[in-house]
Design a protein around this motif. Structure first.
Motif, PDB file in Angstrom:
ATOM      1  N   SER A   1     -20.079  25.774  -4.198  1.00 47.53           N
ATOM      2  CA  SER A   1     -20.489  25.416  -5.547  1.00 47.53           C
ATOM      3  C   SER A   1     -19.310  24.901  -6.347  1.00 47.53           C
TER       4      SER A   1
ATOM      5  N   ASP B   1     -19.647  25.709 -12.270  1.00 51.42           N
ATOM      6  CA  ASP B   1     -21.049  26.099 -12.224  1.00 51.42           C
ATOM      7  C   ASP B   1     -21.220  27.494 -12.830  1.00 51.42           C
TER       8      ASP B   1
ATOM      9  N   GLU C   1     -22.371  30.418 -10.453  1.00 55.48           N
ATOM     10  CA  GLU C   1     -21.351  30.942  -9.546  1.00 55.48           C
ATOM     11  C   GLU C   1     -20.346  31.806 -10.289  1.00 55.48           C
ATOM     12  N   ARG C   2     -19.866  31.324 -11.425  1.00 53.01           N
ATOM     13  CA  ARG C   2     -18.801  32.030 -12.130  1.00 53.01           C
ATOM     14  C   ARG C   2     -19.269  33.371 -12.683  1.00 53.01           C
TER      15      ARG C   2
ATOM     16  N   GLN D   1     -19.528  36.379 -10.334  1.00 54.11           N
ATOM     17  CA  GLN D   1     -18.261  36.999  -9.961  1.00 54.11           C
ATOM     18  C   GLN D   1     -18.005  38.279 -10.763  1.00 54.11           C
TER      19      GLN D   1
ATOM     20  N   GLY E   1     -25.125  24.374  -7.032  1.00 52.54           N
ATOM     21  CA  GLY E   1     -25.927  25.587  -6.995  1.00 52.54           C
ATOM     22  C   GLY E   1     -27.296  25.254  -6.442  1.00 52.54           C
TER      23      GLY E   1
END
Length: 399
Positions: A89, A93, A96-97, A100, A279
């Motif tokens: 990704s 994005d 995605e971040r 985390q 994504g």
């Protein structure tokens, strides 16, 4: 297609981590000290105080720490991508971040001025990742890669489920928890606390049922405004909380208008709309997703090995109620055998799972501190925020 179906059998264990992450959400809260002397209040009155809270403006800093009890996932992405990072990704994005945040400790800054202006920044040393909503504009900026994502359009005109929003607030999470409170739940006031220098009441929520992995949920509620300031989710396993998040600093004054201004830095790579974000669902219609699944995996049946209702599976049944609810899914696909998975994947599965047996036969319990899943060798899956024994008992009952 055979290789795809074989790989699909590894989806369920990794979905356990995904479900656990989804239950956590993005919640601001913090570490506190001191017990202020406040007027007595009942649990019902405190719930009403939260419901009546209408905080529209605030700014502050908070720390989020999560501990799901998962082993390291290092190297897994390359295993599924065949050692290539080309399918990863974009670093900008949001999906995605923000995922985390489901492990480790993170410092965030937040600001809000009503429903049209919000900003959230994840601080990582000298690097920052920001999500900014200002009227019709939504920006995401990653300072490390110098990448920018921008989407323009009136959010109110988008179909339900497609609105770009800054992740949920503590109040939204508290509201969801309180909605679930019923005969299976104990709700009490557990004294007072000092959070980010503010006096707060402690709302304590516990399951009445045995078998849940949740020991308690504590919500620190600002005594003056009714705004939730801290959220702590503890597991029956003890040790560090699954989630311990709270404001270290908070101010309910209106942030400066410039807080929500954004201009792409010189030389930054700017992506407009959904272009360039890799994504799996970002910016795609259901029709587009269906075509991609059909092309890449032979449809939902190919991707999930028959797990999806209407795609050759028996579907999902819910066993029990309240905190000890268990979802039963018949995948129709035998569990992967030792040696079938890539070395890194097999190591992760071995660390995540415990072999179990009973009247149902044999299988593996894939565990976290919050959500556990039993995958039997004949392809049935039992998953819930319940203990390993509760899953085994459900499988033995043949429900």
């Amino acid at each position: 297609m055979a290789e795809t179906r074989k790989a699909s059998r590894y989806v369920v264990p990794f979905a356990v981590a995904g479900v656990a992450a989804a239950t956590i959400g993005l919640v601001p809260a913090l570490a506190a000290s001191g017990d202020p002397d406040l007027p007595e209040i009942t649990a019902q009155q405190l719930i009403e105080k939260i419901a009546a809270s209408d905080t529209q403006t605030l700014s502050g800093t908070f720390k989020v720490t999560t501990d799901l009890g998962l082993p390291s996932v290092a190297g897994l992405a390359d295993s599924f991508a065949g050692g290539s990072s080309s399918g990863g990704s974009s670093s900008v994005d949001p999906q995605e971040r923000l995922t985390q945040l489901v492990s480790g400790s993170h410092t965030l800054r937040v600001a809000a001025d009503g429903p049209e202006k919000q900003k959230l920044t994840i601080v990582d040393g000298s690097d920052e990742y920001s999500l900014i909503h200002n009227g019709d504009d939504v920006w995401a900026y990653d300072s490390k890669s110098n990448e920018v994502f921008h989407e323009k359009g009136d959010a109110s005109d988008r179909p339900a489920g497609e609105k770009e929003e800054v992740p949920g607030t503590p109040k939204e999470l508290a509201d969801e928890v309180l909605k679930a409170a019923g005969d299976t739940t104990s709700v009490t006031v557990g004294g007072t606390a000092k959070v980010a220098g503010r006096d707060a009441y402690q709302l304590v929520i516990k399951p009445k049922q045995s078998g849940s992995t949740v020991e308690s949920i504590k919500i620190a509620v600002d005594a003056k405004t009714g705004t939730p300031l801290k959220f702590t989710l503890a597991s029956v396993e003890g040790g560090k909380p699954v989630l311990d998040a709270g404001f270290t600093k908070v101010d309910f004054a209106k942030p400066a208008a410039s807080t929500f201004d954004f201009e792409a830095p010189k030389g930054a790579k700017v992506t407009e709309g959904s272009e360039g974000l890799d994504g799996p669902t970002h910016g795609k219609s259901p029709e587009d997703l269906e075509k991609e699944l059909e092309k890449e995996f032979g449809g939902l049946d190919g991707l999930f090995g028959g797990m999806a209702p209407g795609a050759g599976a028996e579907g999902m049944n819910v066993i029990g109620e309240g905190w000890t609810s268990i979802a039963k899914i018949d995948t129709g696909a035998p569990a992967p055998k030792t040696g079938e998975a890539p070395k890194e994947v097999q190591g992760f599965l071995d660390a995540l799972g415990d072999k179990v047996s009973g009247k149902f036969g044999s299988g593996t319990v894939f565990k976290t501190k919050l959500v556990n899943a039993l995958m039997t060798d004949d392809g049935k899956v039992y998953v819930g925020a319940v203990t390993k024994q509760a899953l085994v008992d459900a499988a033995n009952a043949g429900q």
